[in-house]
Design an enzyme around this catalytic site. Structure first.
Site, PDB file in Angstrom:
ATOM      1  N   CYS A   1     -51.076  -5.020  16.985  1.00 25.70           N
ATOM      2  CA  CYS A   1     -52.151  -4.475  17.823  1.00 25.70           C
ATOM      3  C   CYS A   1     -52.234  -2.948  17.685  1.00 25.70           C
ATOM      4  CB  CYS A   1     -51.918  -4.862  19.280  1.00 25.70           C
ATOM      5  SG  CYS A   1     -53.250  -4.303  20.356  1.00 25.70           S
TER       6      CYS A   1
ATOM      7  N   CYS B   1     -50.012   0.697  24.267  1.00 33.08           N
ATOM      8  CA  CYS B   1     -49.467   0.363  25.598  1.00 33.08           C
ATOM      9  C   CYS B   1     -47.934   0.466  25.538  1.00 33.08           C
ATOM     10  CB  CYS B   1     -49.897  -1.035  25.993  1.00 33.08           C
ATOM     11  SG  CYS B   1     -51.662  -1.341  25.689  1.00 33.08           S
TER      12      CYS B   1
ATOM     13  N   CYS C   1     -57.587 -20.283  30.032  1.00 33.54           N
ATOM     14  CA  CYS C   1     -57.615 -18.835  30.242  1.00 33.54           C
ATOM     15  C   CYS C   1     -57.351 -18.189  28.889  1.00 33.54           C
ATOM     16  CB  CYS C   1     -56.523 -18.415  31.232  1.00 33.54           C
ATOM     17  SG  CYS C   1     -56.464 -16.628  31.514  1.00 33.54           S
TER      18      CYS C   1
END
Ligand code: SAM
Ligand code: DTB
Ligand code: SF4
Length: 334
Positions: A67, A71, A142
Site C-alpha cells: 500500500c 499509516c 463488508c
C-alpha cells in the site's frame, strides 16, 4: 453517584440518539469515576441491546501489502520493512471457501480488506464478484478498500454490499502525527459518499497510537456528531508490528481502553461497538469488562488481516464462561 454523573445522566435518556456532543461533555464522560462510567455505559447498553448477545464478524485480507499510504501503525504500507508481501487480489474460490468456513464457525458477517489507498475501477471489478458470492452464501458483507469515488460507491451498492469500513482512526488534531498521505477530510468525504448511497457505515479507530484521552474523546465526538451514527464502530487496540514506526509505542493501560469502549457506548447508544484488533493481548477479564461496558461485536477467527486473532475455540470458551451468545445462536441466558 457524583454530581457530574447525575448531570450527564439527567441531560439525556439512555436511548436518545444525539449528534450535538460538546468537547466538554465528552471530557466529563471520560473523567468520571470508573464505576460511574461503567454503570452509565451498561445502562445505555441494556436499554438498547440484549447485553448477552455479541455479533461475530470474520475478516479476510483479499489483497495484501504494497500500500502506498504511510499509516504509521500499518504493516501493509510499502514504506515499512515488515515482511508482508504485496499480493494480487485473491481468487473467488479461495474467498468463498473462507466465507463458508466463517459461516460454519458462527460468523454472521464477512469483512474483506484490501491494502489500497483507493481502488482503480479495474480493481473494483475484481471485488464485485467476491461481494456477490459471499452474499449468496447468506452472510452480511463488508469491504474496506480505501477512498472511493461516487461511481465506485454506486457499483458497490448495486452489488448488494451491506457495510463499508473506513476508519477515522484518531482525532482530527492527532491525525497528522500518524498519516501524511491523506487528510481527515478525505476520509470524511468517502464516509459521506457511502452513507448517501445507502450502504451501512463501519467506522472507528485505534487506541494506542500515542494519542491522549482528549484525542480519544475527539475521535468519538467526530463519529457521534456525524449526521447518522456509524452502524458499526470498531475500536482497535494497536497491534504493534515490528518494522512500523509504532512498533515501540507505549502500551495502553487496560482501564483506559475500557473507558474508551464505555464512552463510545454512551455516545452511540444504538451502534454495534466492536472489540477489534488487539484481543490477543487482552486477558479474558479485560474482554469481559469491555462487554460489560457495551462492546457487542468482535472479529472472530484466527486471523485479522496480517496479524493473529484469538483461536475460535478460546472465544467459544470465553463466551460460554460469560454466558454470551452470538447473533446466530438461540439465546439461553436472560
Ligand atoms: N486500506 C484501507 C484503509 O486504510 O481504509 C483498508 C485496510 S486498513 C488495514 C483498515 C484498518 O485497519 C485501518 O483503518 C486501521 O484502523 C486498522 N489497522 C491497521 N493496522 C492496524 C494495527 N497494527 N493495529 C490496529 N489496527 C490496525
Ligand atoms: C478494523 O477496524 N480493524 C480491522 C478491520 N477494520 C479491517 C483490521 C485490523 C488490522 C490489524 C492489523 C493486521 O492484522 O494487519
Ligand atoms: Fe494502506 Fe489501509 Fe494500511 Fe493505511 S491502513 S497503509 S491505507 S492498508
Amino acid at each position: 453517584m457524583t454530581t457530574q454523573t447525575a448531570q450527564i445522566r439527567q441531560s439525556h435518556a439512555a436511548d436518545e440518539i444525539r449528534h450535538d456532543w460538546s468537547a466538554s461533555e465528552v471530557r466529563a464522560l471520560f473523567s468520571q469515576p470508573f464505576n460511574d462510567l461503567l454503570f452509565q455505559a451498561h445502562s445505555v447498553h441494556r436499554a438498547n441491546f440484549n447485553p448477552n448477545q455479541v455479533q461475530l464478524s470474520t475478516l479476510l485480507n483479499i489483497k495484501s501489502g504494497g500500500c502506498p499510504e504511510d499509516c504509521a501503525y500499518c504493516p501493509q504500507s510499502v514504506r515499512f520493512d515488515t515482511n508482508v508481501a504485496a499480493d494480487p487480489v485473491l481468487p473467488l474460490q479461495q474467498v468463498l471457501e473462507a466465507a463458508a468456513k466463517a459461516k460454519a464457525a458462527g460468523a454472521t458477517r464477512f469483512c474483506m480488506g484490501a491494502a489500497w489507498r483507493s481502488p482503480k475501477d479495474r480493481d473494483l471489478d475484481q471485488v464485485i464478484p467476491l461481494i456477490e458470492g459471499v452474499r449468496a452464501q447468506g452472510l452480511e458483507t463488508c469491504v474496506t478498500l480505501g477512498m472511493l469515488t461516487d461511481n465506485q460507491v454506486a457499483k458497490l451498492r448495486d452489488a448488494g454490499l451491506d457495510y463499508y469500513n473506513h476508519n477515522l482512526d484518531t482525532s482530527p488534531e492527532f491525525y497528522g502525527n500518524i498519516i501524511s498521505t491523506r487528510t481527515y477530510d478525505d476520509r470524511l468525504n468517502t464516509l459521506e459518499r457511502v452513507r448517501d448511497a445507502g450502504i451501512k457505515v463501519c467506522c472507528g479507530g485505534i487506541v494506542g497510537l500515542g494519542e491522549g484521552t482528549q484525542d480519544r474523546g475527539e475521535l468519538l465526538r467526530t463519529l457521534a456528531n456525524l449526521p447518522t451514527h456509524p452502524e458499526s464502530v470498531p475500536i482497535n487496540l494497536l497491534v504493534r508490528v515490528e518494522g512500523t514506526p509504532l512498533a515501540d509505542a507505549a502500551p495502553v493501560h487496560p482501564i483506559d481502553f475500557v473507558r474508551t469502549i464505555a464512552v463510545a457506548r454512551v455516545m452511540m447508544p444504538a451502534s454495534h461497538v466492536r472489540l477489534s484488533a488487539g484481543r490477543t493481548n487482552m486477558t479474558d477479564e479485560l474482554q469481559a469488562l469491555c462487554f460489560f461496558a457495551g462492546a457487542n461485536s468482535i472479529f472472530y477467527g484466527e486471523q485479522l488481516l496480517t496479524t493473529a486473532n484469538p483461536d475460535v475455540s478460546n472465544d467459544q470458551q470465553l463466551f460460554a464462561r460469560l454466558g454470551l451468545s452470538s447473533d446466530r445462536q438461540v439465546h439461553t441466558h436472560a
